[in-house]
Write a protein that holds these residues in place. Structure first.
Motif, PDB file in Angstrom:
ATOM      1  N   LYS A  47       0.988  -1.102   0.087  1.00 24.28           N
ATOM      2  CA  LYS A  47       0.036  -0.129  -0.062  1.00 24.28           C
ATOM      3  C   LYS A  47       0.761   1.291  -0.103  1.00 24.28           C
ATOM      4  N   LYS A 106       1.641   8.446   2.866  1.00 25.95           N
ATOM      5  CA  LYS A 106       0.685   9.338   3.627  1.00 25.95           C
ATOM      6  C   LYS A 106       1.125   9.308   5.051  1.00 25.95           C
ATOM      7  N   THR A 137     -11.017   5.549  17.423  1.00 25.45           N
ATOM      8  CA  THR A 137     -12.470   6.069  16.725  1.00 25.45           C
ATOM      9  C   THR A 137     -13.024   5.245  15.465  1.00 25.45           C
ATOM     10  N   THR A 158     -16.561   3.081  15.787  1.00 25.83           N
ATOM     11  CA  THR A 158     -17.704   3.690  14.789  1.00 25.83           C
ATOM     12  C   THR A 158     -17.782   2.543  13.899  1.00 25.83           C
ATOM     13  N   GLU A 159     -17.126   1.360  13.952  1.00 27.12           N
ATOM     14  CA  GLU A 159     -17.375   0.186  13.074  1.00 27.12           C
ATOM     15  C   GLU A 159     -16.840   0.260  11.670  1.00 27.12           C
ATOM     16  N   GLN A 160     -15.941   1.182  11.726  1.00 30.48           N
ATOM     17  CA  GLN A 160     -15.238   1.287  10.278  1.00 30.48           C
ATOM     18  C   GLN A 160     -14.287   0.118  10.129  1.00 30.48           C
ATOM     19  N   ASP A 178     -14.782  -2.806  11.321  1.00 30.05           N
ATOM     20  CA  ASP A 178     -15.689  -3.825  11.093  1.00 30.05           C
ATOM     21  C   ASP A 178     -16.013  -3.730   9.512  1.00 30.05           C
ATOM     22  N   ALA A 179     -16.324  -2.516   8.889  1.00 29.16           N
ATOM     23  CA  ALA A 179     -16.396  -2.282   7.520  1.00 29.16           C
ATOM     24  C   ALA A 179     -15.600  -2.962   6.656  1.00 29.16           C
ATOM     25  N   LEU A 180     -14.365  -2.680   7.190  1.00 28.62           N
ATOM     26  CA  LEU A 180     -12.902  -3.262   6.352  1.00 28.62           C
ATOM     27  C   LEU A 180     -13.201  -4.793   6.164  1.00 28.62           C
ATOM     28  N   TYR A 181     -13.317  -5.459   7.456  1.00 28.58           N
ATOM     29  CA  TYR A 181     -13.533  -6.942   7.298  1.00 28.58           C
ATOM     30  C   TYR A 181     -14.833  -7.210   6.504  1.00 28.58           C
ATOM     31  N   VAL A 182     -15.752  -6.630   6.623  1.00 28.76           N
ATOM     32  CA  VAL A 182     -16.962  -7.018   5.701  1.00 28.76           C
ATOM     33  C   VAL A 182     -16.761  -6.933   4.280  1.00 28.76           C
ATOM     34  N   MET A 183     -15.743  -5.830   3.981  1.00 27.06           N
ATOM     35  CA  MET A 183     -15.400  -5.707   2.559  1.00 27.06           C
ATOM     36  C   MET A 183     -14.410  -6.536   2.193  1.00 27.06           C
ATOM     37  N   ALA A 184     -14.189  -7.661   2.922  1.00 25.17           N
ATOM     38  CA  ALA A 184     -12.925  -8.481   2.653  1.00 25.17           C
ATOM     39  C   ALA A 184     -11.543  -8.127   2.736  1.00 25.17           C
ATOM     40  N   SER A 185     -11.409  -6.838   3.283  1.00 28.67           N
ATOM     41  CA  SER A 185     -10.159  -6.370   3.620  1.00 28.67           C
ATOM     42  C   SER A 185      -9.635  -6.384   4.851  1.00 28.67           C
ATOM     43  N   HIS A 219      -4.223  -2.582   5.906  1.00 27.45           N
ATOM     44  CA  HIS A 219      -4.552  -1.291   5.443  1.00 27.45           C
ATOM     45  C   HIS A 219      -4.167  -0.256   6.189  1.00 27.45           C
ATOM     46  N   ILE A 277     -21.741 -12.924   9.178  1.00 29.00           N
ATOM     47  CA  ILE A 277     -20.791 -12.546   8.312  1.00 29.00           C
ATOM     48  C   ILE A 277     -19.446 -12.799   8.674  1.00 29.00           C
ATOM     49  N   LEU A 309     -17.849 -11.730  11.478  1.00 24.12           N
ATOM     50  CA  LEU A 309     -17.401 -10.661  12.228  1.00 24.12           C
ATOM     51  C   LEU A 309     -17.038 -11.097  13.753  1.00 24.12           C
ATOM     52  N   ASN A 331     -12.816 -14.621   3.939  1.00 29.81           N
ATOM     53  CA  ASN A 331     -12.832 -13.383   3.202  1.00 29.81           C
ATOM     54  C   ASN A 331     -13.394 -13.572   1.605  1.00 29.81           C
ATOM     55  N   ARG A 334     -16.920 -13.854   2.329  1.00 31.32           N
ATOM     56  CA  ARG A 334     -17.644 -12.265   2.710  1.00 31.32           C
ATOM     57  C   ARG A 334     -17.771 -11.425   1.326  1.00 31.32           C
ATOM     58  N   PHE A 375     -23.989  -0.482   7.830  1.00 32.48           N
ATOM     59  CA  PHE A 375     -23.947  -0.525   9.293  1.00 32.48           C
ATOM     60  C   PHE A 375     -24.972   0.439   9.958  1.00 32.48           C
ATOM     61  N   ALA A 396     -20.982   3.587   8.681  1.00 32.05           N
ATOM     62  CA  ALA A 396     -19.526   3.252   9.064  1.00 32.05           C
ATOM     63  C   ALA A 396     -18.838   3.727   7.913  1.00 32.05           C
ATOM     64  N   HIS A 399     -10.652  -5.414  -4.873  1.00 37.61           N
ATOM     65  CA  HIS A 399     -10.913  -6.580  -5.486  1.00 37.61           C
ATOM     66  C   HIS A 399     -11.081  -6.546  -7.006  1.00 37.61           C
TER      67      HIS A 399
END
Lengths: 260, 248
Positions: free
Chosen positions: A43, A49, A125, A129-131, A133-140, A145, B48, B50, B74, B77, B84, B88, B106
């Motif tokens: 990355k 950055k 933060t 704020t589940e951001q 978790d959102a990465l995990y959900v998007m298979a990342s 990252h 999912i 988590l 993954n 997923r 969310f 999120a 991806h």
């Protein structure tokens, strides 16, 4: 009587389990960082950055710290060395102190306060704020990252900042010693080049890289483990700064014992 | 599509799921209802991967995801999208970068194509001209729409919604409900929606499951649940203080 003994045992057991859990969590994260750091794709954009954030944006505070540390060291050294007419040793003493100790340690402590705390707060933060978790959900993978770029930036930028700190610190001592206290310029520089060798500078930079790893790793770990909303973020940030600073100072002793 | 068998999950001494069994059917919207803090979000996060259960299994399209390693999980997923509770969205990215994130991660699509897909998905959720805005500049309803666009951008088979209308005004709640229904129909999705918004329950759901004390105590169509003689279901749907659900 037996009840209170059991209560003490219970508390002790819980504390031991808590410490072991923390150490296990840290070890697990460290292995995960090492694995993802060498797994492509890299990355590069995020790393650059973070290098800007950790390095470029810390430059001002590091320059100020280094400059005034060098200046005050020269001032103090001058009064000490004057007692046995060895004022010309001020330059070499300050240069040795800056390259071996003050440069890497003070730079790391300043970057811990500025960037290590920000890492814990930002990741904390994101956690609450589940951001993340959102990465995990998007298979990342959040480690790849979020954490790997910060740790790489810490390891690369701390030595770079330390070089700047060493330079401005020595410049500050020259300004005070030669410019204000009338130490002979030739003797000041000759003693400095005589007593300070490249090994001192290299070892100082190795220390800085280790401290960069410590402050970025602990900042990220504390942020990543945050629970409990705004209060949790505040707690994680404070813990990150305190634990990083203590760990840096303890490691500094052992690294010094090994290197010099 | 998703089958949950004898799911148990505790946090410390607090038992949240206690032998839960549930089947989510494909191509329809299943709404999971239950009191606040009753474990609905925990249940959704198990679907999912988590969260991992203490015991029991979660089977998605015939594969048990509780026994998968991270790499296989993954892959599974990628079948999912998730909206969310607070959307999120990534604070450090603008709307375009947020929605484009899964595509850039991806796929090897060109930037121009990614921008076109993002614009299309934003249009699908009723947004346009917001690509350059940061999440902090969006209202709660807009954030949820962007979150939904991001959840849909990889064309998932299953979309999970965690309290999609919580914190929104009644008009925006209705708009989000309609958006969920339209999206489900247009993309033939399997949707799982967590809510305690009684109005949403009967406009969005094909099937409803009620979670109470760690178990699914009733399941069926909205009409079947309305006719239920279970005291907990009756009290919940009536929103009454009198009954087996104690507030204090």
């Amino acid at each position: 009587m037996i009840g209170s003994i059991f209560a003490v045992l219970d508390r002790t057991g819980r504390s031991v389990i808590h410490v072991l859990e923390e150490l296990g969590g840290m070890l697990f994260l460290f292995v995960s960082i090492a694995r993802w750091a060498v797994s492509p794709p890299f990355k590069i954009r995020q790393i650059m950055k973070q290098m800007e954030f950790v390095g470029v944006k810390s430059l001002f505070v590091v320059i100020l710290t280094g400059l005034f540390t060098g200046m005050v060291s020269a001032l103090q050294g001058y009064h000490g060395f004057k007692m046995f007419s060895a004022e010309s040793l001020v330059g070499s003493t300050v240069a040795l102190a800056m390259t071996r100790e003050l440069g890497p340690v003070l730079t790391s402590l300043m970057v811990t306060a500025r960037a290590g705390s920000a890492m814990a707060a930002e990741l904390g933060t994101m956690k609450v704020t589940e951001q993340i978790d959102a990465l995990y959900v998007m298979a990342s993978n959040p480690v790849k990252h979020l954490i790997v770029p910060r740790v790489i930036a810490g390891v690369i930028m701390l030595p770079a900042l330390t070089i700047v700190s060493d330079f401005v610190g020595i410049f500050g001592s020259y300004f005070v010693g030669v410019g204000l206290l009338d130490i002979n310029k030739g003797m000041f520089i000759r003693n400095m080049t005589k007593f300070v060798d490249l090994g001192d500078i290299y070892n100082g930079l190795v220390k800085a890289a280790v401290f960069g790893l410590i402050l970025s790793f602990i900042g990220c770990y504390k942020g990543f483990k945050t629970t409990g909303g705004a209060e949790g973020v505040g707690k994680a940030t404070t813990e990150a700064v305190v634990i990083s600073a203590i760990t840096i100072l303890i490691c500094d002793y052992f690294l010094t014992a090994l290197m010099f | 599509m998703i089958e949950l068998f004898d799911l148990h999950k505790s946090f410390g001494k607090q038992k949240v799921l206690d032998g839960l069994n549930l089947t989510i059917r494909g191509g329809m919207t299943t709404m999971i209802i239950g009191r606040s803090g009753g474990g609905k979000s925990v249940l959704l996060k198990h679907m999912i991967g988590l969260l991992r259960p203490d015991s029991g299994s979660v089977v998605v399209c015939g594969k048990d995801i509780t026994r998968m390693n991270d790499r296989d999980l993954n892959e599974e997923r990628k079948k999912f999208g998730m909206l969310f509770q607070e959307a999120a969205l990534f604070d450090s990215m603008n709307v375009l970068e947020n929605v484009a994130f899964p595509l850039r991660e991806h796929t090897k699509k060109k930037d121009s194509e990614i921008r076109r897909i993002v614009r299309d998905r934003l249009y699908d959720v009723g947004l346009s001209g917001v690509e350059e805005k940061m999440p902090s500049e969006l209202s709660g309803g807009m954030k949820k729409r962007v979150g939904l666009a991001r959840a849909l951008v990889m064309q998932p088979e299953i979309v999970l919604f965690d309290e999609p209308t919580t914190g929104l005004d009644p008009v925006m709640s209705e708009a989000i409900d309609r958006l969920i229904s339209d999206t489900q129909r247009n993309f033939n999705l399997t949707c799982v929606v967590i809510s305690h918004d009684l109005k949403s329950i009967f406009t969005v759901a094909h099937r409803i499951a009620m979670l109470y004390e760690g178990k699914i105590i009733a399941e069926g169509t909205p009409d079947e649940l309305k006719q239920s003689d279970n005291d907990v279901v009756k009290q919940f749907l009536k929103g009454s203080l009198e009954g087996p659900i104690s507030v204090m």
